[in-house]
Write a protein that holds these residues in place. Sequence first.
Motif, PDB file in Angstrom:
ATOM      1  N   THR A  67       0.946  -1.286   0.050  1.00  0.00           N
ATOM      2  CA  THR A  67      -0.254   0.001  -0.013  1.00  0.00           C
ATOM      3  C   THR A  67       0.827   1.232  -0.049  1.00  0.00           C
ATOM      4  O   THR A  67       1.960   1.324   0.788  1.00  0.00           O
ATOM      5  CB  THR A  67      -0.758  -0.145   1.429  1.00  0.00           C
ATOM      6  OG1 THR A  67      -1.896  -0.898   1.059  1.00  0.00           O
ATOM      7  CG2 THR A  67      -1.941   1.129   1.392  1.00  0.00           C
ATOM      8  N   ASP A  99      -3.345   4.633  -1.785  1.00  0.00           N
ATOM      9  CA  ASP A  99      -4.210   5.256  -0.774  1.00  0.00           C
ATOM     10  C   ASP A  99      -4.258   6.659  -0.466  1.00  0.00           C
ATOM     11  O   ASP A  99      -2.964   7.077  -0.080  1.00  0.00           O
ATOM     12  CB  ASP A  99      -4.107   4.221   0.724  1.00  0.00           C
ATOM     13  CG  ASP A  99      -5.082   4.561   1.535  1.00  0.00           C
ATOM     14  OD1 ASP A  99      -5.411   5.735   1.929  1.00  0.00           O
ATOM     15  OD2 ASP A  99      -5.407   3.702   2.244  1.00  0.00           O
ATOM     16  N   ASN A 126      -9.503   5.845  -0.902  1.00  0.00           N
ATOM     17  CA  ASN A 126      -9.376   6.685   0.446  1.00  0.00           C
ATOM     18  C   ASN A 126      -8.699   8.030  -0.194  1.00  0.00           C
ATOM     19  O   ASN A 126      -8.321   8.931   0.455  1.00  0.00           O
ATOM     20  CB  ASN A 126      -8.424   6.305   1.379  1.00  0.00           C
ATOM     21  CG  ASN A 126      -9.075   5.293   2.203  1.00  0.00           C
ATOM     22  OD1 ASN A 126     -10.515   5.244   2.576  1.00  0.00           O
ATOM     23  ND2 ASN A 126      -8.470   4.143   3.013  1.00  0.00           N
TER      24      ASN A 126
END
Length: 170
Positions: A67, A99, A126
């Motif tokens: 991530t 993200d 997000n």
Amino acid sequence: MRTGNTWIMLLAVAIAVPCLATNYYVAASGSTPTEPWTNWAWAHTNLIEVVARCRDGDTVYVTNNSTYYLTNQVSISYAINLRSWKPDGSLDPDTTILDGNYPNTTNRLFFLNNYGAWLRGFTLTNGCFWSTSTVMPWAGGGAVSIARGNLTNCVISGNRNHHNYDGSVN
């Protein structure tokens, strides 16, 4: 005659040099904050910095099973190929996650503004686009806004688009 040949050779080099493309590498386990980022051993951890270095024709490979938190919108105005990468060379949208870190930050993940720009094989999550514009309040979403460019094989989930129609900022 030699002067004419020299000019022809210089012209050939001037035409060929812009055609050279560079491959850049980003890995969550990367350890090189200085350039060149041109192989996995020299991979950078900061996707935003690597993309800012790119020019037309370049490719950025982003390793999977990670991530990557984007603290600012990534604007792509060059014809680059930004793609996820599995060890077999294929795309991996399921485990290469970009993200936007909402609610800690309120930024859209990407803005594409070049017909040759490609975003391939990521989960985009997000991101948050917050608008107070009364002209185009819905201009894009939290994940990506595409003026010109291409998005393929991506999972878009959990992004937000907020708008205050009166132009106020909350």
